[in-house]
Write a protein that holds these residues in place. Structure first.
Motif, PDB file in Angstrom:
ATOM      1  N   ILE A   1       8.461  -4.284   1.399  1.00 41.70           N
ATOM      2  CA  ILE A   1       7.127  -4.713   1.838  1.00 41.70           C
ATOM      3  C   ILE A   1       6.200  -3.511   1.905  1.00 41.70           C
ATOM      4  N   MET A   2       6.734  -2.441   2.496  1.00 36.87           N
ATOM      5  CA  MET A   2       5.880  -1.269   2.655  1.00 36.87           C
ATOM      6  C   MET A   2       5.526  -0.666   1.300  1.00 36.87           C
ATOM      7  N   ARG A   3       6.482  -0.742   0.361  1.00 44.20           N
ATOM      8  CA  ARG A   3       6.140  -0.239  -0.973  1.00 44.20           C
ATOM      9  C   ARG A   3       5.066  -1.107  -1.611  1.00 44.20           C
ATOM     10  N   SER A   4       5.171  -2.427  -1.414  1.00 48.38           N
ATOM     11  CA  SER A   4       4.172  -3.307  -2.008  1.00 48.38           C
ATOM     12  C   SER A   4       2.793  -3.022  -1.416  1.00 48.38           C
ATOM     13  N   LEU A   5       2.799  -2.507  -0.205  1.00 50.29           N
ATOM     14  CA  LEU A   5       1.528  -2.143   0.422  1.00 50.29           C
ATOM     15  C   LEU A   5       1.096  -0.737   0.015  1.00 50.29           C
ATOM     16  N   GLY A   6       1.888  -0.121  -0.841  1.00 48.27           N
ATOM     17  CA  GLY A   6       1.472   1.164  -1.375  1.00 48.27           C
ATOM     18  C   GLY A   6       2.011   2.373  -0.634  1.00 48.27           C
ATOM     19  N   ALA A   7       3.058   2.162   0.175  1.00 48.18           N
ATOM     20  CA  ALA A   7       3.600   3.295   0.923  1.00 48.18           C
ATOM     21  C   ALA A   7       4.129   4.365  -0.020  1.00 48.18           C
TER      22      ALA A   7
ATOM     23  N   ILE B   1      10.209  -3.744  -6.943  1.00 45.00           N
ATOM     24  CA  ILE B   1       9.647  -4.516  -5.835  1.00 45.00           C
ATOM     25  C   ILE B   1       9.497  -5.974  -6.225  1.00 45.00           C
TER      26      ILE B   1
END
Lengths: 458, 215
Positions: free
Chosen positions: A362-368, A451
């Motif tokens: 999720i955090m990667r999808s948010l660009g983390a 992702i």
């Protein structure tokens, strides 16, 4: 919002799990810490007692027994050695310093040791009150003796015949004709000396001189100084003759030597008269003048009839060798525990963080960014590791402190948990490494999963 | 008007051996679009490609005039953080954080400073401001939908990608959801791209890309 508050949120969301991980880790660390402290202190105490003693000379017998009786005051002595042998050793060019020990009596399970003031210096002990002994009635008592036997400065007591071996009071003849007076009390040293009653060699002889009751009373007056005391020796017949047949036989065998030596020197110990027993001592602690002595002196001593040289270093090594199997097993057990604790931490963190993969997605999808993700997981793992390690170290020290206080052997060897070893830093670092590994592996796996496949499945 | 999203000659292998060939397509800033087609026609895949969650096997996808296939994974993550708001079929929120903090997390990860005024305003506009302290797993379906919209628009993206946002909703809720989506997209000047097979949405968004199941 930061990786700190995120980490805190995760730890709080899984408070029970986090606490259990910390506890699991702490138990492993505590076990190892306690073992380290115990091992270190045992070794340290044993080495400390033998430091500064290059050789102990006693009557023919087991060298280990001589060390145990003469240095650790645990075993019974092998017998006595005659004074002309003592003289010979004291004057030997290879010998730097000697301290005589005359054993035979005890008070309430504490040994009364006839010796010289040098023994106090040897232990590095200091007087808490009073002064060092003078004459045949004064004694200085160790801190433990003062506490357990409830003796105070100026108190008097009578010795009991028999050598205490640490199993409580000795049942024996009470020397009610020779009172001892507490002249000084030593400050606690955390060593054997805490449990000893120290007096002059002459006082021990005097107690056993049953043929001169009159002199005993005479000596009670406080005039008695060293010279005075020396005079008593001449009638002395050795303090050990009621108990140790071994020593007794040997003494007879050496009677002629006594006579011979008596003519040549009239030293302070020497008792040269026709009475068949001279003053004898139980053992002599000595220090070499040069390393060369270690090679030649033991052989010279052992060549003399009735004498036995014992090297504390060698005997301790031998003793540890005998106990080695048990100690090694204990150590192995400790390492297995550490491995189990480490594995437990790894498995626990790995599982916790594997479930985190979804959140990481999720955090990667948010660009983390990678460093945010990995940093957060690392921070969480390290928080658990550090808390677990610190708690473990604390528990380990507490456990050692309780162990040291709860068991009489622990008290005797002055063991506690109030010390810090550099191995603990290694242990701490090892736990952190486990924490880092347990964090990096799931974080890396999370980063390798696309992702889209993880999140777009309904 | 300038180009926000462009597909040219994109082909993507998906579900085993099938190869999906996507039509060439450009989307201007502020323009909305529906991606329609039956299940298995590659709607979700197209959204994933648009958002840089996937890279195309062949052809080019450009987002904000940057060719996605030329960017590294980390750069795509950053571009997505800056430009794109995602609404998935299921509500993907971080379970350890409450609703408000999930929105704050989105801002933080996008490299923005956390703006609690915006978060509260947004939740109020979506009529879920009373849920700000709730954990994600305590939300109902309808609440989750609104929170998902809030999460996708809290970073003021230029492109909002939504995967079947109305599939499970009745007519009335469907209407409310699409109106909220449109109004939030309007508020931050974003383009809205919705993958759906829900014919009801056609009355709100006129531009449509029709996908067919590959043979």
């Amino acid at each position: 919002m930061s990786i700190w508050s995120l980490t805190w949120a995760y730890l709080r969301a899984n408070a029970l799990g986090s606490a259990l991980h910390i506890l699991l880790l702490a138990l492993g660390v505590a076990t190892i810490t306690t073992l380290l402290l115990l091992d270190h202190q045992l070794d340290d105490r044993v080495r400390a007692e033998t430091r500064g003693i290059d050789m102990v000379v006693g009557a023919k017998g087991s060298p280990l027994q001589i060390i145990l009786s003469g240095v650790f005051h645990l075993d019974t002595p092998t017998g006595n050695i005659p004074l002309e042998d003592v003289r010979w050793l004291q004057e030997h060019p290879l010998v730097a310093q000697t301290i005589p020990l005359a054993l035979g009596d005890s008070y309430r399970g504490f040994r009364i040791v006839g010796t010289e003031h040098a023994l106090v210096d040897h232990y590095g002990a200091e007087l808490a009150e009073g002064e060092l002994w003078n004459g045949v009635h004064d004694v200085v008592i160790g801190a433990t003796v003062a506490r357990d036997a409830e003796l105070e400065l100026g108190d008097t007591f009578y010795g009991v015949h028999g050598i205490a071996t640490g199993d409580g009071p000795v049942q024996g003849e009470v020397h009610d004709d020779h009172p001892y007076r507490v002249a000084g009390i030593l400050a606690p040293r955390g060593r054997v000396i805490d449990r000893l009653v120290l007096g002059s060699v002459e006082s021990v002889w005097h107690v056993h001189d049953h043929t001169s009751e009159a002199e005993g009373t005479e000596a009670i007056d406080r005039q008695s100084d060293d010279d005075h005391a020396h005079r008593h020796e001449h009638d002395d017949h050795g303090h050990n003759d009621h108990g140790h047949e071994d020593g007794h036989d040997r003494r007879h065998a050496h009677e002629h030597d006594h006579g011979h030596e008596a003519g040549t020197d009239g030293d302070e110990y020497h008792a040269g008269h026709e009475h068949h027993e001279d003053g004898e001592i139980t053992a002599l602690l000595l220090q070499y003048r040069s390393p060369l002595a270690a090679v030649t002196l033991p052989r010279l001593v052992n060549a003399r009839d009735g004498l036995q040289a014992a090297s504390p270093a060698q005997e301790i090594t031998r003793l540890m060798g005998l106990l080695g199997v048990g100690l090694d097993a204990l150590r192995l057990f400790g390492w297995i525990l550490l491995a189990a604790g480490g594995l437990g931490l790894f498995v626990g963190l790995y599982n916790a963080l594997r479930q985190r993969r979804y959140d990481l997605m999720i955090m990667r999808s948010l660009g983390a960014r990678r460093r945010v993700l990995v940093g957060q997981v690392l921070l969480e793992s390290l928080t658990i590791s550090i808390l677990g390690a610190l708690l473990g170290l604390l528990l380990g020290h507490l456990a050692m402190d309780v162990l040291g206080a709860a068991f009489s052997q622990g008290r005797q060897l002055a063991m506690d948990g109030r010390l810090f070893l550099w191995q603990e830093l290694q242990l701490f670092a090892g736990v952190l490494i486990i924490g880092i590994l347990a964090a990096l592996i799931p974080a890396w796996q999370a980063y390798r999963t696309p992702i889209a496949t993880a999140l777009t499945k309904p | 008007m300038s180009e926000l999203l462009g597909f040219s000659g994109v082909r993507q292998r998906f579900s085993g051996n099938q190869t999906l060939t996507l039509p060439d397509w450009t989307l201007q800033r502020g323009e909305h679009c529906l991606i329609m087609g039956p299940s298995g026609s590659g709607k979700t895949t197209m959204l994933s490609l648009a958002g840089g969650l996937l890279t195309a096997d062949a052809g080019h996808v450009s987002l904000d005039r940057q060719p996605l296939h030329e960017l590294g994974e980390a750069q795509r993550d950053r571009l997505r953080a800056r430009c794109v708001g995602l609404i998935f079929q299921t509500l993907h929120l971080v379970s350890a954080l409450n609703v408000g903090r999930n929105l704050a997390l989105a801002q933080y990860l996008a490299g923005q400073t956390v703006d609690w005024d915006r978060i509260r305003t947004l939740l109020t506009e979506l009529a879920v401001d009373h849920l700000i302290q709730r954990k994600p797993d305590t939300l109902s379906q309808g609440q989750a939908q609104r929170v998902a919209i809030a999460r996708a628009t809290v970073t003021s993206p230029q492109l909002v990608l939504a995967d079947e946002p109305t599939a499970a909703l009745d007519d009335r809720n469907c209407e409310r959801t699409i109106e909220l989506l449109l109004s939030q997209a309007q508020a931050c000047g974003a383009s809205l791209v919705i993958a759906t097979h829900d014919q009801r949405l056609k009355s709100y968004i006129k531009t449509t890309i029709q996908l067919d199941v590959p043979t």
